[in-house]
Design an enzyme around this catalytic site. Structure first.
Site, PDB file in Angstrom:
ATOM      1  N   GLU A  97       0.852  -1.194   0.000  1.00 38.93           N
ATOM      2  CA  GLU A  97       0.000   0.000   0.000  1.00 38.93           C
ATOM      3  C   GLU A  97       0.887   1.243   0.000  1.00 38.93           C
ATOM      4  OE1 GLU A  97      -3.534  -0.128   2.602  1.00 38.93           O
ATOM      5  OE2 GLU A  97      -3.015  -2.207   2.980  1.00 38.93           O
ATOM      6  N   HIS A 156      -8.720   9.462   3.618  1.00 41.54           N
ATOM      7  CA  HIS A 156      -8.298   8.411   2.677  1.00 41.54           C
ATOM      8  C   HIS A 156      -8.557   8.931   1.267  1.00 41.54           C
ATOM      9  CE1 HIS A 156      -7.951   4.552   0.674  1.00 41.54           C
ATOM     10  NE2 HIS A 156      -7.544   4.012   1.806  1.00 41.54           N
ATOM     11  N   HIS A 203     -11.133   9.263   7.311  1.00 40.45           N
ATOM     12  CA  HIS A 203     -10.752   7.859   7.488  1.00 40.45           C
ATOM     13  C   HIS A 203     -10.229   7.516   8.881  1.00 40.45           C
ATOM     14  CE1 HIS A 203      -9.563   3.888   6.212  1.00 40.45           C
ATOM     15  NE2 HIS A 203      -8.271   4.111   6.442  1.00 40.45           N
ATOM     16  N   ARG A 244      -0.481   8.631   1.906  1.00 34.82           N
ATOM     17  CA  ARG A 244      -1.921   8.879   1.831  1.00 34.82           C
ATOM     18  C   ARG A 244      -2.281  10.361   1.907  1.00 34.82           C
ATOM     19  NH1 ARG A 244      -4.820   4.828   5.757  1.00 34.82           N
ATOM     20  NH2 ARG A 244      -4.413   3.324   4.123  1.00 34.82           N
ATOM     21  N   ARG A 286      -0.803   8.497   9.322  1.00 35.99           N
ATOM     22  CA  ARG A 286      -0.567   7.065   9.580  1.00 35.99           C
ATOM     23  C   ARG A 286      -0.194   6.325   8.307  1.00 35.99           C
ATOM     24  NH1 ARG A 286      -3.718   2.725   8.868  1.00 35.99           N
ATOM     25  NH2 ARG A 286      -5.733   3.782   8.846  1.00 35.99           N
TER      26      ARG A 286
HETATM   27  C1  SIN Z   1      -7.069   0.559   2.934  1.00 35.06           C
HETATM   28  O1  SIN Z   1      -7.330  -0.643   2.766  1.00 35.06           O
HETATM   29  O2  SIN Z   1      -6.803   1.333   2.014  1.00 35.06           O
HETATM   30  C2  SIN Z   1      -7.116   1.113   4.314  1.00 35.06           C
HETATM   31  C3  SIN Z   1      -6.051   0.515   5.112  1.00 35.06           C
HETATM   32  C4  SIN Z   1      -5.663   1.409   6.244  1.00 35.06           C
HETATM   33  O3  SIN Z   1      -6.311   2.410   6.517  1.00 35.06           O
HETATM   34  O4  SIN Z   1      -4.646   1.118   6.865  1.00 35.06           O
END
Ligand code: SIN
Length: 477
Positions: free
Chosen positions: A114, A227, A322, A270, A357
């Protein structure tokens, strides 16, 4: 109104991963009661998609630490991040011992990646339904000393001689007195305060208000994460960042890569991506044409898009609320500065996330710090006490109008005038001693929003970007 009374050694308010991880690790000689405001599964943990970040398969946890620090612009607390990533190396096998099965392929664990992670290190279960699979299995593993009560709204914590000794609550509409030797707040974040969020609707910052009333210190409340990719549909749904880790790209209506300027492209941290998408004029899509085995790997997303008639190759997205990095200040074992009161998970400010985060570090935090709270907890004598907290005397219609107002300022670029107006309007509300579940719930939400607004305004006054690095001392001294 009748009053039920229940007595327990440990009361845990919440039923997400932080609550369950703690309950799984407290000594079996202690009775534990978990309470959820709605159904037991109405938690952000159950909604989690991406997974759990862990350096379990890496030589050391150093790269995970570096990614965590970098994602937060080095505002995370280095000592606390050490705890998270080092103890987090064991989290995967520890959960497996409770029967959790992480996804595998022919090469072993099927790891995801990610935003802002250098490596594939996200362990997932059931593709993008990690939360549902992990939570179902862990709840099944809870031992006999642990019980769960649903539909409990905690109205107030009760104190005696400076110690928290329980809570006053509603079970459905009936008053419930909970006497406890220790109370753990695991109430999650704040997303449910507005409609445009990835969070469960029940997650509305209650823990912040309850802790604040007892005099516990709250820190960094202004640090709120958006998010980048919620489905741009009528109802918000999270579109996991793992989709970008699997090759999806953020493009505009003409197919241009909107993150092309960033060295990490669509996998930039993010906060960076959310900001770019917020400022972008026109629609943004996730182009998934390069994602292999999309239907197998992202079953939840596929089902949602199919239901809404959305083309899976070009998924429209926009940012939404988020995660809350700030919260109740705790030490490395979840102790607040109030005797008998602990906090764990998103409601706590452990210092590991700083201003932004790192993806999939939140479930990891719940596990690592949940275990730590369970090991450190001191149980006092449970005691009978009461609360005289009053509630705002407002109609459901007035409350909805306030929620609408909160939705206008609780955004990635907070509207300070709306925020000041909200504070002024709520300041003058009349209070009543005639507490009902509905009035209590409304009051908790409005007070949580007030705490956030006050903190954001305070911060604006001092330092627009709040980039000071945290140390363990600044988090918990
Ligand atoms: C996501 O699956 O994009 C969210 C995961 C997260 O907030 O750590």
């Amino acid at each position: 109104m009748s009053l039920q009374i229940k007595k327990t050694d440990i009361l845990i308010i919440g039923t997400g991963l932080a609550a369950v991880a703690t309950a799984l690790h407290v000594p079996s000689s202690l009775s534990v009661l978990l309470v959820s405001k709605g159904e037991v599964t109405s938690t952000n943990s159950d909604l989690a998609q991406g997974g759990i970040a862990s350096s379990y398969l890496e030589e050391t946890s150093e790269a995970h630490k570096e990614d965590t620090m970098l994602a937060s612009n080095r505002t995370s607390c280095s000592e606390r991040v050490d705890i998270l990533v080092k103890e987090g190396r064991r989290a995967i096998e520890e959960m497996e011992r409770f029967g959790v099965r992480f996804d595998r392929d022919e090469d072993g664990y099927a790891l995801g990646r990610e935003g802002a992670h250098q490596l594939h290190r996200i362990f997932h279960a059931g593709g993008d339904e990690t939360g549902r699979h992990v939570m179902r299995q862990l709840r099944r593993s809870l031992p006999d000393n642990v019980s769960i009560l649903e539909h409990v709204l905690v109205h107030d914590l009760v104190m005696k001689e400076g110690r928290v000794v329980g809570a006053l609550a509603f079970h459905h509409e009936e008053m419930l007195q909970l006497e406890a030797g220790a109370v753990i707040l695991a109430t999650g974040g704040i997303g449910g305060l507005i409609d445009w969020t990835s969070n469960a609707k029940t997650v509305t910052g209650d823990g912040l208000v309850l802790a604040n009333r007892c005099g516990a210190k709250l820190t960094h409340l202004q640090q709120i994460q958006f998010h980048p990719t919620l489905l741009a549909a009528e109802e918000p749904h999270l579109v996991t960042e793992a989709l970008r880790g699997a090759g999806a790209k953020l493009v505009d209506a003409s197919g241009n890569h909107v993150m092309a300027h960033d060295p990490l492209g669509s996998l930039a941290p993010r906060d960076v991506v959310a900001r770019v998408l917020t400022d972008h004029v026109g629609l943004v899509f996730l182009d998934t044409t390069k994602v292999k085995r999309l239907r197998d790997r992202f079953p939840k997303l596929v089902a949602t898009c199919d239901k809404l008639g959305i083309d899976l190759r070009q998924i429209p997205v926009r940012p939404g609320l988020h995660f809350h990095m700030g919260g109740i200040e705790v030490d490395e074992s979840g102790r607040t500065d109030v005797d008998g009161l602990y906090a764990v998970g998103e409601v706590a400010d452990t210092g590991v996330h700083g201003t932004n985060r790192l993806a999939s570090n939140s479930l990891l935090e719940c596990w690592v710090f949940g275990k730590r709270v369970a090991e450190a907890i001191q149980v006092n004598d449970a005691s009978l006490a009461t609360s005289d907290v009053m509630v705002y005397d407002i109609s459901p219609e007035t409350f909805q109008a306030f929620r609408h107002q909160i939705g206008k300022w609780l955004t990635i670029s907070p509207n300070l005038d709306e925020m000041k107006c909200f504070l002024q309007n709520t300041q003058t509300l009349t209070l009543t001693k005639h507490v009902t579940r509905q009035l209590s719930e409304q009051t908790l939400q409005l007070d949580a929003a007030r705490l956030l607004a006050q903190s954001i305004l305070e911060m604006e006054r001092y330092d627009e970007h709040d980039l000071s690095t945290r140390t363990a001392a600044t988090v918990s001294d």
